[in-house]
Design a protein around this motif. Structure first.
Motif, PDB file in Angstrom:
ATOM      1  N   GLU A 282      56.072  12.156  50.886  1.00 45.38           N
ATOM      2  CA  GLU A 282      56.282  11.535  52.189  1.00 45.38           C
ATOM      3  C   GLU A 282      55.991  12.494  53.350  1.00 45.38           C
ATOM      4  N   ALA A 283      55.525  13.696  53.051  1.00 49.39           N
ATOM      5  CA  ALA A 283      55.277  14.686  54.099  1.00 49.39           C
ATOM      6  C   ALA A 283      54.223  14.163  55.075  1.00 49.39           C
ATOM      7  N   PRO A 284      54.453  14.301  56.388  1.00 53.78           N
ATOM      8  CA  PRO A 284      53.503  13.794  57.410  1.00 53.78           C
ATOM      9  C   PRO A 284      52.092  14.380  57.278  1.00 53.78           C
ATOM     10  N   ILE A 285      51.965  15.548  56.675  1.00 56.01           N
ATOM     11  CA  ILE A 285      50.647  16.179  56.549  1.00 56.01           C
ATOM     12  C   ILE A 285      49.674  15.282  55.793  1.00 56.01           C
ATOM     13  N   PHE A 286      50.187  14.462  54.880  1.00 58.12           N
ATOM     14  CA  PHE A 286      49.314  13.585  54.090  1.00 58.12           C
ATOM     15  C   PHE A 286      48.702  12.457  54.929  1.00 58.12           C
ATOM     16  N   GLN A 287      49.281  12.209  56.112  1.00 58.41           N
ATOM     17  CA  GLN A 287      48.730  11.161  56.977  1.00 58.41           C
ATOM     18  C   GLN A 287      47.412  11.580  57.620  1.00 58.41           C
ATOM     19  N   VAL A 288      47.177  12.890  57.720  1.00 56.56           N
ATOM     20  CA  VAL A 288      45.919  13.374  58.314  1.00 56.56           C
ATOM     21  C   VAL A 288      45.007  14.014  57.274  1.00 56.56           C
ATOM     22  N   ALA A 289      45.515  14.196  56.054  1.00 56.01           N
ATOM     23  CA  ALA A 289      44.734  14.887  55.023  1.00 56.01           C
ATOM     24  C   ALA A 289      43.631  13.997  54.463  1.00 56.01           C
ATOM     25  N   ASP A 290      42.453  14.586  54.223  1.00 56.20           N
ATOM     26  CA  ASP A 290      41.374  13.889  53.517  1.00 56.20           C
ATOM     27  C   ASP A 290      41.625  13.916  52.017  1.00 56.20           C
ATOM     28  N   TYR A 291      42.238  14.998  51.550  1.00 49.46           N
ATOM     29  CA  TYR A 291      42.592  15.139  50.138  1.00 49.46           C
ATOM     30  C   TYR A 291      44.018  15.655  50.062  1.00 49.46           C
ATOM     31  N   GLY A 292      44.853  14.982  49.290  1.00 43.33           N
ATOM     32  CA  GLY A 292      46.238  15.395  49.158  1.00 43.33           C
ATOM     33  C   GLY A 292      46.623  15.586  47.702  1.00 43.33           C
ATOM     34  N   LEU A 293      47.319  16.663  47.431  1.00 41.39           N
ATOM     35  CA  LEU A 293      47.818  16.930  46.085  1.00 41.39           C
ATOM     36  C   LEU A 293      49.335  17.011  46.150  1.00 41.39           C
ATOM     37  N   VAL A 294      50.007  16.044  45.529  1.00 42.38           N
ATOM     38  CA  VAL A 294      51.459  16.067  45.456  1.00 42.38           C
ATOM     39  C   VAL A 294      51.828  16.914  44.245  1.00 42.38           C
ATOM     40  N   ALA A 295      52.215  18.151  44.492  1.00 42.43           N
ATOM     41  CA  ALA A 295      52.502  19.090  43.410  1.00 42.43           C
ATOM     42  C   ALA A 295      53.307  20.254  43.948  1.00 42.43           C
ATOM     43  N   ASP A 296      53.965  20.958  43.041  1.00 42.00           N
ATOM     44  CA  ASP A 296      54.679  22.176  43.399  1.00 42.00           C
ATOM     45  C   ASP A 296      53.645  23.261  43.659  1.00 42.00           C
ATOM     46  N   LEU A 297      53.659  23.819  44.855  1.00 38.71           N
ATOM     47  CA  LEU A 297      52.645  24.817  45.209  1.00 38.71           C
ATOM     48  C   LEU A 297      52.696  26.030  44.291  1.00 38.71           C
ATOM     49  N   PHE A 298      53.873  26.327  43.738  1.00 37.84           N
ATOM     50  CA  PHE A 298      53.996  27.492  42.865  1.00 37.84           C
ATOM     51  C   PHE A 298      53.315  27.271  41.516  1.00 37.84           C
ATOM     52  N   ASP A 299      52.989  26.019  41.223  1.00 38.83           N
ATOM     53  CA  ASP A 299      52.163  25.712  40.051  1.00 38.83           C
ATOM     54  C   ASP A 299      50.697  25.555  40.457  1.00 38.83           C
ATOM     55  N   ALA A 300      50.471  24.851  41.560  1.00 41.12           N
ATOM     56  CA  ALA A 300      49.110  24.486  41.940  1.00 41.12           C
ATOM     57  C   ALA A 300      48.291  25.666  42.443  1.00 41.12           C
TER      58      ALA A 300
END
Length: 308
Positions: A282-300
Motif C-alpha cells: 500500500e506504499a504511495p511510491i507504487f502509485q508513481v512507479a513504472d515497476y514495483g516489487l513487493v518484497a523485503d529489501l533485505f532479500d531483494a
C-alpha cells in the motif's frame, strides 16, 4: 526578443543543465545568448557554443567571477540587462544564489522554478511541494526567472555560435570568497546522473546503506535518500531527494525502502522510469512507479546485487 542565459559551469566543464535551459528559452522564442564567466573559459565557451539554438556566447574572463558570488555576478549582469527582455538561470544552488540579487537590482519580481511556458509572459511553476501547479503572468518589462532543468528536454549539440569576449567593471563589492567545502565522490553527481538509486528509512541503519552503495556502483549510478533516512543520520544531507532536497529526473530511479511521501515524490516524480522495492504493497511510491516489487529489501537487494 532577446534572452540571456547565465550558465553554470564547474571548472572546464559546462553544467549539463545549460542545454535544458536553452530548450526552455527556445519555447519562449527570440535570440538566445549564453553568458559564461570566470577564468580559463575556452573549453566552457566552446561547449556552450555547440548547443543548438544559441545565437551568441558572451565570455567574461576574469578571476573576479571565479566563484560566482551573487554580488560579483550582479555587477556583471545588471549592465548587460538593458539589452535583454529575459534573464534565465537554472533552478540550482547557483541560480538560486545569483538571480534574486539581480532581480532586486533591476526592481522586478523573480519567477522561480519554471516548469512550463504558456507564452512570453505566462509561465507554470509548482507550488505546495509540487501538489499543485500555478500559472503566473507577469507585466514586468524584464523577466528574471529560474528554470527547473528536469522539466525540459536538453537541446541538441548541432550549434556553432560565435564567441564574443566582454569585460565587466566591478567596484569593491564588500564580499570576498573564503573557502569551499564540498563532498568528493567517484559517483555521478546526483542532479545530473542518468541512474539514481535511493534508500529510505526502511534500510534501518547507515550500515545497511552499503547495499545501496554496492547496487549504485554496479549500475554506475548516483545515490539518493529520503528525508527520513537523512534525518535518521544514515547518510549525508546532500544525498536528500525531495521538496527540501534535490530535484532529479534521471532515466532510471530506483527507490528502495521508501514509502513515497509527497515531499519525496516532488523531487523525483519526473524520472523517466521509476522502480520501487517495498514490502508494504500500500506504499504511495507504487502509485508513481513504472515497476514495483513487493518484497523485503533485505532479500531483494542482495539478490539483485548478486545477479548484477
Amino acid at each position: 526578443m532577446t534572452i540571456l542565459i547565465i550558465a553554470e559551469h564547474h571548472g572546464e566543464e559546462l553544467a549539463s543543465n545549460t542545454a535544458h535551459i536553452v530548450a526552455a528559452a527556445k519555447e519562449i522564442g527570440g535570440d538566445i545568448h549564453v553568458l559564461v564567466s570566470g577564468s580559463n573559459l575556452s573549453a566552457v565557451a566552446e561547449q556552450a557554443s555547440k548547443i543548438d539554438g544559441v545565437a551568441k556566447i558572451l565570455k567574461a574572463e576574469s578571476e573576479q567571477y571565479n566563484h560566482h558570488l551573487a554580488e560579483s555576478m550582479e555587477a556583471l549582469v545588471v549592465p548587460l540587462a538593458e539589452s535583454y527582455e529575459f534573464i534565465l538561470a537554472p533552478s540550482s544552488t547557483f541560480g538560486k544564489n545569483v538571480l534574486p540579487r539581480i532581480a532586486a537590482k533591476l526592481d522586478v519580481q523573480q519567477i522561480s522554478d519554471i516548469i512550463g511556458i504558456e507564452s512570453a509572459d505566462t509561465f507554470k511553476r509548482p507550488v505546495y511541494g509540487g501538489q499543485a501547479i500555478a500559472t503566473v503572468k507577469t507585466s514586468d518589462a524584464k523577466k528574471v526567472m529560474t528554470v527547473r532543468p528536469t522539466a525540459f528536454d536538453a537541446a541538441g549539440e548541432d550549434g556553432s555560435a560565435p564567441i564574443e569576449e566582454i569585460t565587466g567593471a566591478m567596484s569593491d563589492i564588500g564580499t570576498s570568497f573564503i573557502s569551499l567545502k564540498e563532498a568528493e565522490s567517484d559517483r555521478p553527481e546526483l542532479t545530473s546522473a542518468k541512474i539514481v538509486v535511493s534508500g529510505g528509512r526502511g534500510l534501518g541503519s547507515a550500515e545497511n546503506f552499503k547495499m545501496i552503495e554496492e547496487l549504485a556502483d554496479k549500475l554506475g549510478a548516483a545515490i539518493g535518500a529520503s528525508r527520513a533516512a537523512v534525518d535518521a543520520g544514515y547518510v549525508p544531507n546532500d544525498w536528500q531527494v525531495g521538496q527540501t532536497g534535490k530535484v532529479v529526473a534521471p532515466e532510471l530511479y530506483i527507490a528502495i525502502g521508501i514509502s513515497g511521501a509527497i515531499q519525496h515524490l516532488a523531487g523525483m516524480k519526473d524520472s523517466k522510469y521509476i522502480v520501487a522495492i517495498n514490502k508494504d504493497e500500500e506504499a504511495p511510491i507504487f502509485q508513481v512507479a513504472d515497476y514495483g516489487l513487493v518484497a523485503d529489501l533485505f532479500d531483494a537487494v542482495p539478490e539483485l546485487n548478486e545477479k548484477l
